[in-house]
Each structure stands twice: as structure tokens, then as C-alpha cells.
Design a protein around this motif. Structure first.
Motif, mmCIF file in Angstrom:
data_model
loop_
_atom_site.group_PDB
_atom_site.id
_atom_site.type_symbol
_atom_site.label_atom_id
_atom_site.label_comp_id
_atom_site.label_asym_id
_atom_site.label_seq_id
_atom_site.Cartn_x
_atom_site.Cartn_y
_atom_site.Cartn_z
ATOM 1 N N UNK A 37 25.350 11.588 -71.044
ATOM 2 C CA UNK A 37 26.592 12.182 -71.505
ATOM 3 C C UNK A 37 27.154 11.385 -72.675
ATOM 4 N N UNK A 38 27.877 12.093 -73.535
ATOM 5 C CA UNK A 38 28.517 11.476 -74.692
ATOM 6 C C UNK A 38 29.893 12.120 -74.824
ATOM 7 N N UNK A 39 30.913 11.327 -75.141
ATOM 8 C CA UNK A 39 32.256 11.893 -75.218
ATOM 9 C C UNK A 39 33.162 11.007 -76.067
ATOM 10 N N UNK A 40 34.360 11.513 -76.352
ATOM 11 C CA UNK A 40 35.385 10.738 -77.063
ATOM 12 C C UNK A 40 36.654 10.767 -76.228
ATOM 13 N N UNK A 41 37.149 9.582 -75.852
ATOM 14 C CA UNK A 41 38.233 9.469 -74.882
ATOM 15 C C UNK A 41 39.487 8.898 -75.526
ATOM 16 N N UNK A 51 52.345 2.152 -85.379
ATOM 17 C CA UNK A 51 52.301 2.125 -83.921
ATOM 18 C C UNK A 51 51.755 3.415 -83.317
ATOM 19 N N UNK A 52 51.654 4.482 -84.094
ATOM 20 C CA UNK A 52 51.245 5.776 -83.535
ATOM 21 C C UNK A 52 49.739 5.841 -83.277
ATOM 22 N N UNK A 53 49.417 6.774 -82.447
ATOM 23 C CA UNK A 53 48.018 6.986 -82.060
ATOM 24 C C UNK A 53 47.281 7.709 -83.179
ATOM 25 N N UNK A 54 46.148 7.177 -83.579
ATOM 26 C CA UNK A 54 45.335 7.797 -84.623
ATOM 27 C C UNK A 54 43.914 8.010 -84.163
ATOM 28 N N UNK A 55 43.086 8.637 -84.983
ATOM 29 C CA UNK A 55 41.706 8.933 -84.598
ATOM 30 C C UNK A 55 40.910 7.716 -84.139
ATOM 31 N N UNK A 56 41.090 6.566 -84.802
ATOM 32 C CA UNK A 56 40.301 5.385 -84.452
ATOM 33 C C UNK A 56 40.684 4.786 -83.109
ATOM 34 N N UNK A 57 41.812 5.218 -82.547
ATOM 35 C CA UNK A 57 42.185 4.723 -81.211
ATOM 36 C C UNK A 57 41.449 5.483 -80.109
ATOM 37 N N UNK A 58 40.792 6.567 -80.486
ATOM 38 C CA UNK A 58 39.981 7.339 -79.537
ATOM 39 C C UNK A 58 38.554 6.785 -79.579
ATOM 40 N N UNK A 59 38.122 6.212 -78.469
ATOM 41 C CA UNK A 59 36.817 5.572 -78.413
ATOM 42 C C UNK A 59 35.693 6.531 -78.035
ATOM 43 N N UNK A 60 34.497 6.221 -78.485
ATOM 44 C CA UNK A 60 33.312 7.040 -78.192
ATOM 45 C C UNK A 60 32.484 6.333 -77.130
ATOM 46 N N UNK A 61 32.069 7.086 -76.113
ATOM 47 C CA UNK A 61 31.260 6.548 -75.022
ATOM 48 C C UNK A 61 29.903 7.244 -75.010
ATOM 49 N N UNK A 62 28.850 6.457 -75.044
ATOM 50 C CA UNK A 62 27.487 6.974 -74.927
ATOM 51 C C UNK A 62 26.907 6.470 -73.611
ATOM 52 N N UNK A 63 26.510 7.377 -72.745
ATOM 53 C CA UNK A 63 25.946 7.009 -71.432
ATOM 54 C C UNK A 63 24.563 7.638 -71.320
ATOM 55 N N UNK A 64 23.537 6.794 -71.188
ATOM 56 C CA UNK A 64 22.162 7.295 -71.191
ATOM 57 C C UNK A 64 21.336 6.598 -70.123
ATOM 58 N N UNK A 65 20.148 7.153 -69.845
ATOM 59 C CA UNK A 65 19.254 6.553 -68.859
ATOM 60 C C UNK A 65 18.105 5.790 -69.520
ATOM 61 N N UNK A 66 18.065 5.799 -70.835
ATOM 62 C CA UNK A 66 17.087 5.001 -71.557
ATOM 63 C C UNK A 66 17.589 4.763 -72.976
ATOM 64 N N UNK A 105 29.633 16.009 -74.329
ATOM 65 C CA UNK A 105 28.268 16.500 -74.509
ATOM 66 C C UNK A 105 27.413 16.107 -73.314
ATOM 67 N N UNK A 106 26.789 17.095 -72.686
ATOM 68 C CA UNK A 106 25.779 16.886 -71.644
ATOM 69 C C UNK A 106 24.435 17.257 -72.251
ATOM 70 N N UNK A 107 23.453 16.361 -72.175
ATOM 71 C CA UNK A 107 22.198 16.619 -72.862
ATOM 72 C C UNK A 107 21.043 15.861 -72.220
ATOM 73 N N UNK A 108 19.837 16.283 -72.536
ATOM 74 C CA UNK A 108 18.652 15.551 -72.097
ATOM 75 C C UNK A 108 18.366 14.367 -72.999
ATOM 76 N N UNK A 109 19.058 14.275 -74.133
ATOM 77 C CA UNK A 109 18.760 13.272 -75.157
ATOM 78 C C UNK A 109 19.293 11.894 -74.794
ATOM 79 N N UNK A 110 18.389 10.935 -74.677
ATOM 80 C CA UNK A 110 18.775 9.549 -74.492
ATOM 81 C C UNK A 110 19.218 8.948 -75.827
#
Length: 584
Positions: A495-499, A385-400, A510-515
Motif C-alpha cells: 500500500x502507498x498513501x499520503x497522510x 504556522x498553517x498546514x501545507x502540502x509538505x506537512x502531509x507525509x507519504x507512506x510506502x508499505x511493501x513486502x519486498x 493505492x493498493x497494488x501488487x507492486x513492491x
């Protein structure tokens, strides 16, 4: 169509029939601010055709939205393009201020205004445009200096662009304009360097002039080759040194967006951004930028390795600058060498064209994965029932989005997600089981934006590419940013992050120019552990460890008083079966 083109036409503006032209009509209409000769070769401007066609002396209409200086400069460009020879015979010459004046009608001054006369030929007629250039000082964006804004936004100093059509964005604590980066409160500017993809040099210089530094030495390195820009610089801007970065790889682009500002005390400030340097990018699209502390000059006795700081920002930034191998950057490399970056808390991340190995980490794919595996700690799962690494989701947000392959396992999950799911307990793992969500605007998101279809101009995702990777639909989420009043403004920010599963904390950002593409991040990892990179990209990685925090808090009810700024809303809104990503 832009919202301003939908308004009711005003008398003597849109109701008159302009002369026919084979060129495409400029989509900005009377709001056009461009002062690049190539733009006027490519697009027709009916509002000028109408005025010229009258054949009489006329005033520029008061309802024209740009400042009258803009129209003066545009008329000068039209004059030079279409009537250069005739203009010389008529004695039309630029004044010291760059305004076109006829020799027989010099400036007429009074205490309230200056009248500029511009003569332009239309067929067999000569028209004199009389434009009142009133000495009204532009009102500042607000009462705070940029130095004050930086203080208020410490320790992260992550800023968003102000969007005039959404006034609520202008009141946000971390919203700024490009001119803010040139604010005198930051120091007396000595010179600056702009590394970018697209640069409208006339607009850029206008921002410098507005802050009283229009004649300071400026170096630009750019990746979008606008015809006649070099000619314009040579003729009009003796203080500007430029270099067009021609790419060897036809699928690569010079996409980094960086500013280096050197002050008279030889201190240095670095800005890493997602914005190109032209009007729309700073006024119509959501952008992000990180502003460094002011890095003081080191004593002459110091070495290049001094002032590196705990994140080694300086070391990696120098590697990036040196990767260009350009003489034009020699002085800028020296400025950075002599600066003390000890106060910088972010990690510099970059991609440079060619083969990249872990030893030099000149790809986002390798660099980000390496940093996360060394510096990020996630909760350990101790019970079912405990929180583990896989419960933290990765979000990728790009313009292309680039061509990612026939299946998600070809690159997206195998290498991209393998990099972003790294942490101390689990370094780079191919085919990670971590959750990945991708934010990219739908057709409806764009059509409901302030600028309608033209709002999608910053989203160059190919329809052909999308049709070949329909599997990506399962990962896509809509653009929604109600909390920051930015839902109707399309995102050019990346932007890219883990929430955390509770959506209140970030493990990194991560803030970047990379799509989201192989060209930007690096392709498949080969047997020799190398990846091939096509483009120049640059970003900054925020890691809690270097801000003396366990995680970044993104919700008001968190224990930590430092709130990390995130632009979009959580939870995310997944695509419905009827949704389609905006494609060009």
C-alpha cells in the motif's frame, strides 16, 4: 520454524524414525496440503513413509489436521510418481471423483460415511490405506453472505484476508477468504479468469469446489512455472485453460493479481488483489483486495467506449488486458468491453514490460504521478504556522524492496517520491522535499510472528541488496498493526498513501501488487520522458474526489461516517539502530 512444528510430537507420528531420504523434508509436516507433483518430487513427507512402512492396512490418524480428501489425493500423486508402472499392473485407477481406488475394493457406502481404499506399494510390501470420508458439511466462515459484506463495506469495498490463527481478524467487518469471492450471493458464476504470479492449482480448484463451481470454465495466466502443473491440468482438470507467462526480461516477473468473474447474466466483477493463489498467502499473510461492483452487460447496440465511468477504469483495464497480446484473453476482453463500469469509483493502475511513455501510462511511476497531479488537492500554506502540502507525509508499505541505487537521490527521492508527491498545485517534481516513510518488517517483527522465521517467506528482500543501500535504514519503519490485530501476521499487502499531519486523513490511497522497486514502478525517467518497466503489476488508486469526499477519514472521531480501512498503526515506529530488515 512454523509454530505447529514446535508442538509436542504425538504418538505414532513424530517419535518414530522415518526412512532416510535424500530429499528435503516438507516444512509443513502433516499439515501439508499441496497436491502438485513437483512438490512431492522436491520434498519428502515422513508421515507417509511411516504409514507405508508398516505394511498393514491402517487408518489415517484422526489427529492429522487436513481433511482426509487431501491425503487421498496426495497418496495418488505419490503413487503416480513412484509406482506408476506397478500401479497399472495392479489395476489402480482413479474413480470418477478423482480418488485412487483398487479394482478389487470399490467404494463401500453407508448412510454415514464412504470408505475409500488406496493401495500403495512400499518396496516389496503393499499397503492399503482405509480413509473414512465423512459427509460433514464445512461450516461457513460466518452467517453473512459476500453480497452482504460488500454492502457493509461500501463505498470502498477494500478487504483484508482472514487469518485463522488470529481469530480476531476473522470477526472484522472487512475480512474475507478467497472462497467468499465465489459466494453464490454474488451471482451464478458462468466462468472466471485468474491472472496471478504463483498458483497452486489444486488448492485453487478446492476453493471452487467448496462453493459448488468446481467444474465451471476457469482460465489461468500465471508467472511462476511449476513443473508438472500443465500435465496435472491436462490429466485432471478439463475445465481449466492455462497459459504460463514467460518473461523476456530475466529480472521481470508476471506479478499482477487479478480475478475476473463473469456471471450467467453476462455481468462482470473484477477483483484486484495482493495475494497469490495458494494456501499460505490466504491463511498466513496479511493481504488486501478490492472488489468491484457487479458491472451489468450493456445493450448490443453500445460501443466499447460506453460504460467507461468517471474514473475510466474500463478504458485502462482494457489497455492492460490488450498489452498481453494473448489469444487466450480474447473472450475476456470482449466480456469487459460489453460491461458497464459506470459504478466503479477507483482508478486502475498497471505496469507492463517495456518502454512506457506518458501517452500510454503503462508504468506505476507515470500513471500515479499523472493521476495525483490532476485530481488531488492539498491544503495551501498561507502562513508559517498553517498546514501545507509538505506537512502531509507519504507512506510506502511493501513486502519486498528492490535495488534502489547508491543514494536516495538516485531513484527513490528523484523519481519515486517525485511521482507520489504530485498534486494539483505541484505536478511531478524531481527530488521532492516531501517526507517519505517506508514500512518493512524487522527481523524481530518476523521472529515474533505466529509462524516464526517461516512468516518471513513472503518477504523476499535480498540481504546483498540491503547491504548495498544502508542509507535506506533512515527511511524504514517497523511493521505494527495492533489496532487490527495483525502485528504478528507478516504483510504481503502493498500500500502507498499520503497522510495528514494529524494522522486522521488520507489524501489518496493505492493498493497494488507492486513492491518498492524499479522493476515494478519503472526506472529512471529518460530524456524522451520514457521509463523502462520489467514486470507486470496491477493496482487500484482511491481518490477522494470520486467518492464525493475532500479526504479519506481514518480515525473514528472524524466528521465523516465513512471510515477508510488502513491496516497498520499510526504513528509509525521507526527502526532503532539495532533493528535490521528481514532479508532472504
Amino acid at each position: 520454524m512454523d509454530s505447529y512444528l514446535k508442538r509436542k510430537p504425538k504418538k505414532n507420528e513424530d517419535n518414530l524414525s522415518p526412512k532416510k531420504s535424500k530429499k528435503e523434508v516438507c516444512p509443513h509436516g502433516v499439515r501439508c496440503y499441496r497436491r502438485n507433483p513437483h512438490h512431492f518430487k522436491e520434498y519428502d513427507h515422513p508421515h507417509f513413509d511411516l504409514l507405508i512402512g508398516k505394511g498393514d492396512s491402517v487408518n489415517i490418524p484422526d489427529h492429522f489436521p487436513q481433511s482426509k480428501d487431501v491425503y487421498i489425493d496426495q497418496l495418488k500423486i505419490l503413487n503416480s510418481l513412484t509406482h506408476n508402472t506397478q500401479s497399472e499392473k495392479q489395476g489402480i485407477q482413479p474413480s470418477s471423483s478423482g480418488t485412487v481406488l483398487s479394482n478389487d475394493s470399490q467404494l463401500q457406502s453407508s448412510s454415514s460415511n464412504v470408505v475409500d481404499r488406496v493401495r500403495l506399494s512400499s518396496k516389496n510390501k503393499t499397503t492399503t490405506f482405509i480413509m473414512e470420508n465423512k459427509k460433514n458439511v464445512s461450516k461457513p466462515d460466518d452467517s453473512k453472505t459476500m453480497a452482504q459484506k460488500i454492502k457493509e463495506n461500501e463505498p470502498y469495498c477494500l478487504f483484508f484476508s482472514k487469518i485463522p490463527d488470529e481469530p480476531l481478524t476473522c470477526n472484522q467487518q472487512n475480512s474475507i477468504t478467497f472462497k467468499d469471492l465465489l459466494c453464490p450471493s454474488l451471482g451464478e458464476l458462468k466462468c472466471s479468469l485468474q491472472i496471478n504470479f504463483m498458483i497452486d492449482i489444486a488448492w485453487l480448484i478446492e476453493q471452487y469446489i467448496a462453493q459448488g463451481v468446481g467444474k465451471k470454465p476457469l482460465t489461468i495466466i500465471y508467472g511462476d512455472d511449476w513443473p508438472d502443473m500443465e500435465k496435472y491440468i491436462q490429466m485432471m482438470l478439463p475445465n481449466v485453460t492455462s497459459h504460463f507467462m514467460k518473461m523476456k526480461d530475466p529480472f521481470g516477473i508476471h506479478h499482477s493479481k487479478i480475478g475476473i468473474y463473469v456471471y450467467t447474466d453476462h455481468s462482470v466483477r473484477v477483483v484486484v488483489s495482493t495475494a497469490n493463489l495458494y494456501f499460505e498467502d490466504w491463511n498466513h499473510y496479511n493481504q488486501g483486495l478490492w472488489v468491484s461492483p457487479k458491472c451489468p452487460v450493456l445493450p448490443d447496440s453500445c460501443k466499447e467506449t460506453d460504460g467507461v465511468g468517471v474514473t475510466a477504469f474500463k478504458t485502462n483495464f482494457l489497455l492492460y488486458l490488450k498489452s498481453y497480446n494473448l489469444p487466450i484473453l480474447k473472450d475476456w476482453i470482449e466480456y469487459v468491453k460489453r460491461a458497464d463500469f459506470s459504478a466503479v469509483r477507483t482508478m486502475f493502475v498497471y505496469s507492463a514490460p517495456g518502454k512506457s511513455y506518458m501517452a500510454n501510462t503503462s508504468s506505476h511511476l507515470q500513471r500515479v504521478g499523472d493521476l495525483l497531479s490532476r485530481h488531488v488537492t492539498l491544503p495551501v500554506k498561507t502562513t508559517p504556522e498553517s498546514e501545507g502540502p509538505l506537512s502531509w507525509g507519504i507512506i510506502a508499505q511493501a513486502s519486498s524492496i528492490g535495488s534502489l541505487g547508491k543514494t536516495p537521490g538516485e531513484w527513490l527521492r528523484k523519481f519515486f517520491l517525485g511521482s507520489l508527491s504530485s498534486h494539483k498545485q505541484n505536478s511531478f517534481t524531481e527530488n521532492s522535499n516531501a517526507t517519505l516513510n517506508v514500512i518493512y518488517p524487522t527481523v524481530e517483527n518476523v521472529l515474533k510472528s505466529f509462524y516464526g522465521p517461516s512468516g518471513g517467506g513472503c518477504l523476499p528482500y535480498s540481504k546483498n541488496t540491503n547491504e548495498k543501500q544502508k542509507w535506506l535504514q533512515d527511511y524504514l519503519h517497523q511493521w505494527k498493526a495492533d489496532e487490527t490485530h495483525r502485528s504478528r501476521i507478516m504483510p504481503h499487502i502493498k500500500t502507498y498513501c499520503r497522510v495528514s499531519p494529524c494522522l486522521s486523513k488520507l489524501a489518496w490511497f493505492l493498493l497494488t501488487s507492486a513492491n518498492l522497486s524499479k522493476s515494478a514502478w519503472g526506472g529512471n525517467i529518460q530524456r524522451d520522458k520514457s521509463v523502462y518497466v520489467r514486470s507486470y503489476e496491477a493496482g487500484v488508486l482511491f481518490l477522494p474526489k470520486f467518492f464525493d469526499e475532500e479526504f479519506f477519514n481514518i480515525k473514528e472521531n472524524s466528521d465523516n461516517s465513512n471510515l477508510f480501512p488502513i491496516m497498520y498503526d499510526l504513528p509509525l515506529v521507526p527502526y532503532q539502530s539495532s533493528d535490521y530488515p528481514w532479508c532472504n
